[in-house]
Motif scaffolding. Sequence first.
Motif, PDB file in Angstrom:
ATOM      1  N   SER A 118       5.005  24.595 -43.965  1.00  0.00           N
ATOM      2  CA  SER A 118       4.287  23.589 -43.181  1.00  0.00           C
ATOM      3  C   SER A 118       3.786  24.202 -41.867  1.00  0.00           C
ATOM      4  O   SER A 118       4.513  24.926 -41.197  1.00  0.00           O
ATOM      5  CB  SER A 118       5.218  22.412 -42.876  1.00  0.00           C
ATOM      6  OG  SER A 118       4.548  21.463 -42.094  1.00  0.00           O
ATOM      7  N   VAL A 128       1.859  23.143 -38.183  1.00  0.00           N
ATOM      8  CA  VAL A 128       1.587  21.971 -37.341  1.00  0.00           C
ATOM      9  C   VAL A 128       0.080  21.822 -37.094  1.00  0.00           C
ATOM     10  O   VAL A 128      -0.649  22.815 -37.011  1.00  0.00           O
ATOM     11  CB  VAL A 128       2.349  22.098 -35.997  1.00  0.00           C
ATOM     12  CG1 VAL A 128       1.775  23.202 -35.128  1.00  0.00           C
ATOM     13  CG2 VAL A 128       2.367  20.768 -35.249  1.00  0.00           C
ATOM     14  N   GLY A 146      19.976  31.355 -27.988  1.00  0.00           N
ATOM     15  CA  GLY A 146      21.141  30.648 -27.477  1.00  0.00           C
ATOM     16  C   GLY A 146      20.818  29.555 -26.483  1.00  0.00           C
ATOM     17  O   GLY A 146      21.716  28.862 -26.013  1.00  0.00           O
ATOM     18  N   ARG A 157      24.970  27.506 -35.878  1.00  0.00           N
ATOM     19  CA  ARG A 157      25.949  28.528 -35.520  1.00  0.00           C
ATOM     20  C   ARG A 157      27.271  27.846 -35.180  1.00  0.00           C
ATOM     21  O   ARG A 157      27.296  26.678 -34.773  1.00  0.00           O
ATOM     22  CB  ARG A 157      25.452  29.344 -34.324  1.00  0.00           C
ATOM     23  CG  ARG A 157      24.157  30.109 -34.639  1.00  0.00           C
ATOM     24  CD  ARG A 157      23.865  31.104 -33.558  1.00  0.00           C
ATOM     25  NE  ARG A 157      22.518  31.669 -33.660  1.00  0.00           N
ATOM     26  CZ  ARG A 157      22.166  32.645 -34.485  1.00  0.00           C
ATOM     27  NH1 ARG A 157      23.049  33.171 -35.319  1.00  0.00           N
ATOM     28  NH2 ARG A 157      20.928  33.109 -34.492  1.00  0.00           N
TER      29      ARG A 157
HETATM   30  N1  LIG Z   1       4.895  26.410 -38.903  1.00  0.00           N
HETATM   31  C1  LIG Z   1       4.729  25.735 -37.763  1.00  0.00           C
HETATM   32  O1  LIG Z   1       3.750  25.000 -37.589  1.00  0.00           O
HETATM   33  C2  LIG Z   1       5.759  25.870 -36.687  1.00  0.00           C
HETATM   34  C3  LIG Z   1       5.722  25.017 -35.589  1.00  0.00           C
HETATM   35  C4  LIG Z   1       6.728  25.131 -34.616  1.00  0.00           C
HETATM   36  C5  LIG Z   1       7.716  26.090 -34.754  1.00  0.00           C
HETATM   37  N2  LIG Z   1       7.682  26.905 -35.849  1.00  0.00           N
HETATM   38  C6  LIG Z   1       8.738  27.908 -36.051  1.00  0.00           C
HETATM   39  O2  LIG Z   1       9.931  27.182 -36.250  1.00  0.00           O
HETATM   40  C7  LIG Z   1      11.048  27.980 -35.841  1.00  0.00           C
HETATM   41  C8  LIG Z   1      11.967  27.161 -34.948  1.00  0.00           C
HETATM   42  O3  LIG Z   1      11.274  26.804 -33.753  1.00  0.00           O
HETATM   43  P1  LIG Z   1      12.067  26.121 -32.563  1.00  0.00           P
HETATM   44  O4  LIG Z   1      11.097  25.881 -31.486  1.00  0.00           O
HETATM   45  O5  LIG Z   1      12.894  25.018 -33.074  1.00  0.00           O
HETATM   46  O6  LIG Z   1      13.030  27.335 -32.143  1.00  0.00           O
HETATM   47  P2  LIG Z   1      14.481  27.255 -31.438  1.00  0.00           P
HETATM   48  O7  LIG Z   1      14.504  26.113 -30.474  1.00  0.00           O
HETATM   49  O8  LIG Z   1      14.773  28.623 -30.972  1.00  0.00           O
HETATM   50  O9  LIG Z   1      15.447  26.850 -32.631  1.00  0.00           O
HETATM   51  C9  LIG Z   1      15.852  27.725 -33.660  1.00  0.00           C
HETATM   52  C10 LIG Z   1      17.302  27.462 -33.891  1.00  0.00           C
HETATM   53  O10 LIG Z   1      17.747  28.161 -35.061  1.00  0.00           O
HETATM   54  C11 LIG Z   1      18.993  28.795 -34.739  1.00  0.00           C
HETATM   55  N3  LIG Z   1      19.242  29.881 -35.666  1.00  0.00           N
HETATM   56  C12 LIG Z   1      18.555  31.035 -35.810  1.00  0.00           C
HETATM   57  N4  LIG Z   1      19.122  31.782 -36.786  1.00  0.00           N
HETATM   58  C13 LIG Z   1      20.193  31.072 -37.242  1.00  0.00           C
HETATM   59  C14 LIG Z   1      21.187  31.314 -38.222  1.00  0.00           C
HETATM   60  N5  LIG Z   1      21.178  32.437 -38.950  1.00  0.00           N
HETATM   61  N6  LIG Z   1      22.156  30.376 -38.426  1.00  0.00           N
HETATM   62  C15 LIG Z   1      22.159  29.225 -37.707  1.00  0.00           C
HETATM   63  N7  LIG Z   1      21.245  28.939 -36.763  1.00  0.00           N
HETATM   64  C16 LIG Z   1      20.285  29.857 -36.519  1.00  0.00           C
HETATM   65  C17 LIG Z   1      18.788  29.236 -33.311  1.00  0.00           C
HETATM   66  O11 LIG Z   1      20.002  29.592 -32.677  1.00  0.00           O
HETATM   67  P3  LIG Z   1      19.986  30.780 -31.543  1.00  0.00           P
HETATM   68  O12 LIG Z   1      19.167  30.273 -30.407  1.00  0.00           O
HETATM   69  O13 LIG Z   1      21.430  30.927 -31.233  1.00  0.00           O
HETATM   70  O14 LIG Z   1      19.369  31.966 -32.213  1.00  0.00           O
HETATM   71  C18 LIG Z   1      18.166  27.968 -32.735  1.00  0.00           C
HETATM   72  O15 LIG Z   1      19.148  26.990 -32.448  1.00  0.00           O
HETATM   73  C19 LIG Z   1      10.446  29.212 -35.152  1.00  0.00           C
HETATM   74  O16 LIG Z   1      10.441  30.294 -36.077  1.00  0.00           O
HETATM   75  C20 LIG Z   1       9.005  28.792 -34.866  1.00  0.00           C
HETATM   76  O17 LIG Z   1       8.130  29.893 -34.806  1.00  0.00           O
HETATM   77  C21 LIG Z   1       6.727  26.818 -36.795  1.00  0.00           C
END
Ligand SMILES: NC(=O)c1ccc[n+]([C@@H]2O[C@H](COP(=O)([O-])OP(=O)(O)OC[C@H]3O[C@@H](n4cnc5c(N)ncnc54)[C@H](OP(=O)(O)O)[C@@H]3O)[C@@H](O)[C@H]2O)c1
Length: 312
Positions: free
Chosen positions: A249, A251, A294, A179
């Motif tokens: 992917s 985890v 955020g 962002r």
């Molecule tokens: N598949 C798996 O095994 C696995 C494992 C872990 C996590 N995940 C998934 O991975 C994702 C991220 O996890 P996380 O813990 O890193 O979450 P996080 O700390 O909330 O990070 C997500 C980031 O993406 C930003 N974002 C969202 N929409 C955006 C956009 N349109 N443009 C630019 N930036 C944007 C968010 O900003 P804001 O906070 O301002 O919205 C935040 O900085 C989640 O969906 C989670 O469920 C999956």
Amino acid sequence: MRAVVMNAYGSPDVLHEAEVPDAPAPGPGQVRIRIEAAAVNPVDNQVRSGSKGDEITLPLPMTLGWDLSGRIESTGPGVERFAVGDPVIGLSAQPATGLGTWAELVTLHESLLAPAPRSISLRDAAALPLASLSVHQPFQRLRLPAGASVLVTGAVGALGGYALQLAAHRGWRPSALVREQDVDLAEELGAHEVHTTVAGAARAGGYDAVFETAGIPDAIKAVRDGGSLVTVVPTVVPPAERGITPQVSYVDQDGAALEELAALVDRGILTVRVARAHPFARAAEAVAGFEAGGVRGKVLLVPSATPDGAAG
Ligand SMILES: NC(=O)c1ccc[n+]([C@@H]2O[C@H](COP(=O)([O-])OP(=O)(O)OC[C@H]3O[C@@H](n4cnc5c(N)ncnc54)[C@H](OP(=O)(O)O)[C@@H]3O)[C@@H](O)[C@H]2O)c1
């Protein structure tokens, strides 16, 4: 023991601190850990709200939480890697096992744990396991040469920050999509180019790989023809195009890999970012704040009787 419990699916208000039966005494190969801190992750919100499909059938009451840091409180027969008092970190795949870490005690197999990093506080170490493993595992499968260009979407988020740093550690050239307000932070975390739109990233020429953590449907437009798109957001997977087949992917629990990641923290290669810690008694408020977005750095939950908890 005290734990954060939910008796219904719904908004963060369903979370409250309660007295529950102690985690069981450890069986063969298991240890019981006294929790120092646990982290809040998006998956906890998905399970709590019922949006994570089949998990809605998990029996209630339930305790959420994947990440933990703490000390070994007791060991079961045959435990070899840990002794009572050792500081550890770990990951518990809560929806699959029902073993949530938002509790004073949790009993897990020793293979899910690693010695905690020594260069940061044991509390802050709870911010490492889920997010760093979720990056490390797909990066190991991505066979890219040194110097490959990798765009990380959501690059200042929990996964995104580790992704920038682990990509650089592998000799790749990381860039970020974030962002508008997060451009400076992305640069601090090591991004070479920083974009705020997919169109801007695509104009930069096409990346060898995009690591997608933000759920941006057209992020594939920033991948070069025949490049790689790896996403951790299974609900936002674009169709294949131009020789790019998106890979999702998931985890896995892996104490040995966690040990490698903890060592990278101690070598100054990975930065563990914590936004704030709340006592279990304020879990609903902590989770609501995290869910609002955020937040930069992880939100932690700590047992209410600890100094952090009492202060919260
Ligand atoms: N598949 C798996 O095994 C696995 C494992 C872990 C996590 N995940 C998934 O991975 C994702 C991220 O996890 P996380 O813990 O890193 O979450 P996080 O700390 O909330 O990070 C997500 C980031 O993406 C930003 N974002 C969202 N929409 C955006 C956009 N349109 N443009 C630019 N930036 C944007 C968010 O900003 P804001 O906070 O301002 O919205 C935040 O900085 C989640 O969906 C989670 O469920 C999956």
